[in-house]
Write a protein that holds these residues in place. Sequence first.
Motif, PDB file in Angstrom:
ATOM      1  N   UNK A   1       0.873  -1.164  -0.117  1.00 41.23           N
ATOM      2  CA  UNK A   1       0.003  -0.066   0.134  1.00 41.23           C
ATOM      3  C   UNK A   1       1.021   1.276   0.028  1.00 41.23           C
ATOM      4  N   UNK A   2       2.047   1.106  -0.226  1.00 43.31           N
ATOM      5  CA  UNK A   2       3.181   2.239  -0.260  1.00 43.31           C
ATOM      6  C   UNK A   2       3.315   2.624   1.147  1.00 43.31           C
ATOM      7  N   UNK A   3       3.918   3.788   1.150  1.00 38.47           N
ATOM      8  CA  UNK A   3       4.452   4.257   2.714  1.00 38.47           C
ATOM      9  C   UNK A   3       4.359   5.984   2.579  1.00 38.47           C
ATOM     10  N   UNK A   4       4.490   6.150   3.922  1.00 35.02           N
ATOM     11  CA  UNK A   4       4.419   7.614   4.014  1.00 35.02           C
ATOM     12  C   UNK A   4       3.177   8.400   3.657  1.00 35.02           C
ATOM     13  N   UNK A   5       3.601   9.787   3.443  1.00 35.58           N
ATOM     14  CA  UNK A   5       2.374  10.770   3.183  1.00 35.58           C
ATOM     15  C   UNK A   5       1.551  10.278   2.102  1.00 35.58           C
ATOM     16  N   UNK A   6       1.934   9.555   0.928  1.00 33.20           N
ATOM     17  CA  UNK A   6       1.347   9.333  -0.092  1.00 33.20           C
ATOM     18  C   UNK A   6       0.816   7.818  -0.082  1.00 33.20           C
ATOM     19  N   UNK A   7       1.038   7.379   1.044  1.00 33.91           N
ATOM     20  CA  UNK A   7       0.587   5.784   1.023  1.00 33.91           C
ATOM     21  C   UNK A   7      -0.928   5.782   0.669  1.00 33.91           C
ATOM     22  N   UNK A   8      -1.387   4.603   0.502  1.00 38.56           N
ATOM     23  CA  UNK A   8      -2.983   4.430   0.049  1.00 38.56           C
ATOM     24  C   UNK A   8      -3.911   4.979   1.238  1.00 38.56           C
ATOM     25  N   UNK A   9      -4.801   5.816   1.347  1.00 42.29           N
ATOM     26  CA  UNK A   9      -5.569   6.191   2.390  1.00 42.29           C
ATOM     27  C   UNK A   9      -6.741   5.198   2.560  1.00 42.29           C
ATOM     28  N   UNK A  10      -6.933   4.296   1.560  1.00 44.48           N
ATOM     29  CA  UNK A  10      -7.938   3.127   1.981  1.00 44.48           C
ATOM     30  C   UNK A  10      -7.557   1.929   2.363  1.00 44.48           C
ATOM     31  N   UNK A  11      -6.293   2.128   2.909  1.00 38.43           N
ATOM     32  CA  UNK A  11      -5.774   0.715   3.345  1.00 38.43           C
ATOM     33  C   UNK A  11      -6.380  -0.202   4.387  1.00 38.43           C
ATOM     34  N   UNK A  12      -7.208   0.592   5.244  1.00 35.93           N
ATOM     35  CA  UNK A  12      -8.094  -0.395   6.351  1.00 35.93           C
ATOM     36  C   UNK A  12      -9.314  -0.813   5.539  1.00 35.93           C
ATOM     37  N   UNK A  13     -10.027  -0.006   4.742  1.00 31.42           N
ATOM     38  CA  UNK A  13     -11.038  -0.411   3.898  1.00 31.42           C
ATOM     39  C   UNK A  13     -10.658  -1.632   3.182  1.00 31.42           C
ATOM     40  N   UNK A  14      -9.612  -1.369   2.482  1.00 28.44           N
ATOM     41  CA  UNK A  14      -9.225  -2.632   1.502  1.00 28.44           C
ATOM     42  C   UNK A  14      -8.966  -3.985   2.421  1.00 28.44           C
ATOM     43  N   UNK A  15      -8.271  -3.779   3.589  1.00 29.01           N
ATOM     44  CA  UNK A  15      -7.972  -4.942   4.304  1.00 29.01           C
ATOM     45  C   UNK A  15      -9.334  -5.561   4.649  1.00 29.01           C
ATOM     46  N   UNK A  16     -10.205  -4.716   5.134  1.00 26.77           N
ATOM     47  CA  UNK A  16     -11.328  -5.250   5.710  1.00 26.77           C
ATOM     48  C   UNK A  16     -12.337  -6.193   4.513  1.00 26.77           C
ATOM     49  N   UNK A  17     -12.027  -5.522   3.438  1.00 26.66           N
ATOM     50  CA  UNK A  17     -12.961  -6.084   2.253  1.00 26.66           C
ATOM     51  C   UNK A  17     -12.056  -7.688   2.067  1.00 26.66           C
ATOM     52  N   UNK A  18     -11.077  -7.287   1.856  1.00 25.19           N
ATOM     53  CA  UNK A  18     -10.153  -8.756   1.396  1.00 25.19           C
ATOM     54  C   UNK A  18     -10.167  -9.744   2.255  1.00 25.19           C
ATOM     55  N   UNK A  19     -10.001  -9.545   3.454  1.00 22.45           N
ATOM     56  CA  UNK A  19     -10.137 -10.385   4.601  1.00 22.45           C
ATOM     57  C   UNK A  19     -11.088 -11.023   4.708  1.00 22.45           C
ATOM     58  N   UNK A  20     -12.249 -10.326   4.845  1.00 21.73           N
ATOM     59  CA  UNK A  20     -13.505 -10.903   5.274  1.00 21.73           C
ATOM     60  C   UNK A  20     -14.153 -11.555   4.038  1.00 21.73           C
ATOM     61  N   UNK A  21     -13.932 -11.164   2.934  1.00 18.48           N
ATOM     62  CA  UNK A  21     -14.524 -11.749   1.760  1.00 18.48           C
ATOM     63  C   UNK A  21     -13.844 -13.202   1.492  1.00 18.48           C
ATOM     64  N   UNK A  22     -12.452 -13.047   1.343  1.00 17.34           N
ATOM     65  CA  UNK A  22     -11.895 -14.458   1.373  1.00 17.34           C
ATOM     66  C   UNK A  22     -12.152 -15.400   2.610  1.00 17.34           C
ATOM     67  N   UNK A  23     -12.286 -15.140   3.534  1.00 18.02           N
ATOM     68  CA  UNK A  23     -12.779 -15.910   4.706  1.00 18.02           C
ATOM     69  C   UNK A  23     -14.113 -16.529   4.473  1.00 18.02           C
ATOM     70  N   UNK A  24     -14.937 -15.479   4.232  1.00 17.73           N
ATOM     71  CA  UNK A  24     -16.404 -16.190   4.080  1.00 17.73           C
ATOM     72  C   UNK A  24     -16.576 -16.838   2.633  1.00 17.73           C
ATOM     73  N   UNK A  25     -15.900 -16.589   1.697  1.00 19.97           N
ATOM     74  CA  UNK A  25     -15.825 -17.453   0.467  1.00 19.97           C
ATOM     75  C   UNK A  25     -15.446 -19.059   0.718  1.00 19.97           C
ATOM     76  N   UNK A  26     -14.313 -19.126   1.580  1.00 20.03           N
ATOM     77  CA  UNK A  26     -13.735 -20.562   1.697  1.00 20.03           C
ATOM     78  C   UNK A  26     -14.339 -21.283   3.056  1.00 20.03           C
ATOM     79  N   UNK A  27     -15.154 -20.203   3.777  1.00 19.73           N
ATOM     80  CA  UNK A  27     -16.062 -21.128   4.855  1.00 19.73           C
ATOM     81  C   UNK A  27     -17.073 -21.590   4.303  1.00 19.73           C
ATOM     82  N   UNK A  28     -17.839 -20.992   3.355  1.00 19.66           N
ATOM     83  CA  UNK A  28     -18.915 -21.430   2.561  1.00 19.66           C
ATOM     84  C   UNK A  28     -19.013 -22.534   1.348  1.00 19.66           C
TER      85      UNK A  28
END
Length: 509
Positions: free
Chosen positions: A440-467
């Motif tokens: 996600x880069x680093x410093x001032x110009x790192x991605x501001x949507x990192x938290x959102x991206x991690x939430x979507x990626x982790x939860x989506x992946x976990x639910x897909x292999x759960x079901x």
Amino acid sequence: MEDLQGYIMLFLVWLVSTILVQAIFAKVRTKARLPPSPPALPIIGHLHLLGPIPHQSFHKLSNHYGPLFHLSLGSVPCVVVSSPEMAKEFLKTQETSFANRPQLAVLDHLSYPSADFTFGPYGPYWKFMKKLCMSRLLGGQTLDRLLPVRREEIERLLKLVLKRAEKNEPVEVGGLLTRLTNNVVSRMVVGQRCSKDDSDAEKIRELVKERSQLVAKFNLSDYIWFFKNWDLQGFSRRGKEFHEKFGAMMEKIISEHEEARKEEKGRCDQKVKDLLDILLDISEDENSEIRLGRDHIKGIHPAGTGTSATAIEWALAELISHPKIMNKAIQEIDTIVGKTKLVEESDIGNLHYIQAIVKETLRLHPAGPLILRESSENCNVNGYSISKNTRVFINSWAIGRDPKHWEDPLEFKPERFLDEEGNVKSQLDVRGQNFHLLPFGSGRRSCPGTSLALQVVQTSLASMIQCFEWRLVSGENGNVDMEEGPGLTLARAHPLICLPVARFCPLPT
């Protein structure tokens, strides 16, 4: 005939002059002590050394010329960074000197130059918008309020997959995930789900996709100086067309939001604000540090949908390729979450192995394999002279595969992110504090949507292999094709096509 001879002579004079000028500049650069560099050709410089997948080409060159080397891409001076130590120099030690992003020619027509947050110059407006994104637009409270949106869209995806499983129909995983992330971002930004009909959200999705393609494509005007004012590839024309269509569409949506806000004033049952509502609140705040106008709001493009979908697709491909890791992840979900409810974002903190799988995926397959910067002043890095307006490519793809810092760097091993007790190693973070891992880069110009991206990626992946179990349809000898596609992003060369088989269904009816 004489005219033809004259043109030939003019061309030869121009060619010889160009070679002489480049030779003179080469001597000047030598005195300035530039980083190592391969031999260059007249006019095009080192462009001939770049293949269809730039980060792979840069990686091969770094094996020969080292972790910091110099290139002339046409008439544009560039440096390529391929080690954590060098990345830290550019992204932390001398961050303010490299806080700008390259000003691409197409952006003059494509966007709102004074209001573009993604490519805008580092300055008061950019600092204000970054603070706004981190505190309000993509801050914790906003993400918490919009949690139902993300939950509903994941459930919608799983129900669609369940229908395919019941019919024994294969699915193209990337297409499904792109629809999921598009719907999440569209609903969070403008309150509408993308669909196949004539919805405004779908039109914006298509336009944002077009914008990303225009920015990512190679443009002669950006690299060959005498083509600067020419539009040989039609990018300027397409940029102007995009600007008109996107501006008109956003004006319509903003006006509709303003009318709805007037009707809701004084009512007790006001809807949860989307990001556009928050921007309108700020634009109406007379005490705001910077007053946002129409162009400022239009200049904040919804992005990140494709990168999140790509990350989930790569993760699932790796799990299918490594059945033992897949089974261990499923066992963790079954043990901690159980088999009577669907995985939720609140569960992810306890799913350490899922977190490790996502980190390992981002190490091997960072959605943005190249971090782009541009120097705002002459400076010295590690004893080398970097001139003003030098373009910087930080190869996060190569850094994540550096054998000096990663044991068995090409192997998919989520365990490398866990300690002996199975807890996530805090020192190996993906948010830019650890320069061995920069998805996600680093410093001032790192991605501001990192938290959102991690939430979507982790939860989506976990639910897909759960079901579901995911059985491979395409691929040779039952192996998943892991070839990368061309371009500046890390898309797969071939789609991942699977047959989903339901394990159980904890979805609400």
